[in-house]
Design a protein around this motif. Structure first.
Motif, PDB file in Angstrom:
ATOM      1  N   ARG A  60       0.799  -1.209   0.073  1.00  0.00           N
ATOM      2  CA  ARG A  60      -0.019   0.014  -0.175  1.00  0.00           C
ATOM      3  C   ARG A  60       0.933   1.262   0.011  1.00  0.00           C
ATOM      4  NH1 ARG A  60      -3.081   0.753  -2.395  1.00  0.00           N
ATOM      5  NH2 ARG A  60      -4.204   2.439  -1.003  1.00  0.00           N
ATOM      6  N   ASP A  63       1.485   2.429  -3.036  1.00  0.00           N
ATOM      7  CA  ASP A  63       0.427   2.806  -4.046  1.00  0.00           C
ATOM      8  C   ASP A  63      -0.077   1.643  -4.827  1.00  0.00           C
ATOM      9  OD1 ASP A  63      -1.617   4.524  -4.483  1.00  0.00           O
ATOM     10  OD2 ASP A  63      -0.889   5.424  -6.512  1.00  0.00           O
ATOM     11  N   GLU A  64       0.055   0.517  -4.300  1.00  0.00           N
ATOM     12  CA  GLU A  64      -0.493  -0.897  -4.933  1.00  0.00           C
ATOM     13  C   GLU A  64      -1.478  -1.361  -3.962  1.00  0.00           C
ATOM     14  OE1 GLU A  64      -0.304  -3.840  -8.237  1.00  0.00           O
ATOM     15  OE2 GLU A  64       0.534  -1.721  -8.012  1.00  0.00           O
TER      16      GLU A  64
END
Length: 107
Positions: A60, A63-64
């Motif tokens: 996270r 940004d995944e």
């Protein structure tokens, strides 16, 4: 960066499978050494659960999204699951060692 994200997803999935494997051994261990190995497997899955959470949070931070379902997670795994309850404690220990070595050596 994409390669790092992919490796993190595989590591997360493998760690999740390892945690489940050791948790199921914790539930199902039998014999005269029950107490010792019940605690041993409990320590392993508790440690693995903490790592699993950290790996998901690292994804996270990149940004995944972490896998959202068991099936998605399962698609990333590289270590094997048991197809049946191991017949002996020694088999549980061997399976645990094999899975642990895969976690260490795969990345």
């Amino acid at each position: 960066m994409d390669e790092l994200k992919a490796i993190l997803k595989i590591t997360l999935a493998d760690n999740f499978i390892f945690a489940f494997k050791t948790h199921s051994y914790h539930w199902n261990v039998e014999g005269v050494d029950f107490s010792q190995y019940h605690g041993f497997f409990g320590d392993l899955y508790e440690d693995s659960d903490g790592v699993t959470d950290t790996l998901a949070e690292e994804l996270r931070a990149l940004d995944e999204y972490s896998p959202i379902s068991i099936m998605e997670l399962y698609n990333y795994k590289t270590i094997s699951e048991d197809s049946a309850k191991p017949a002996t404690l020694q088999e549980m220990l061997l399976n645990t060692a094999t899975a642990n070595n895969a976690l260490i050596n795969n990345y």
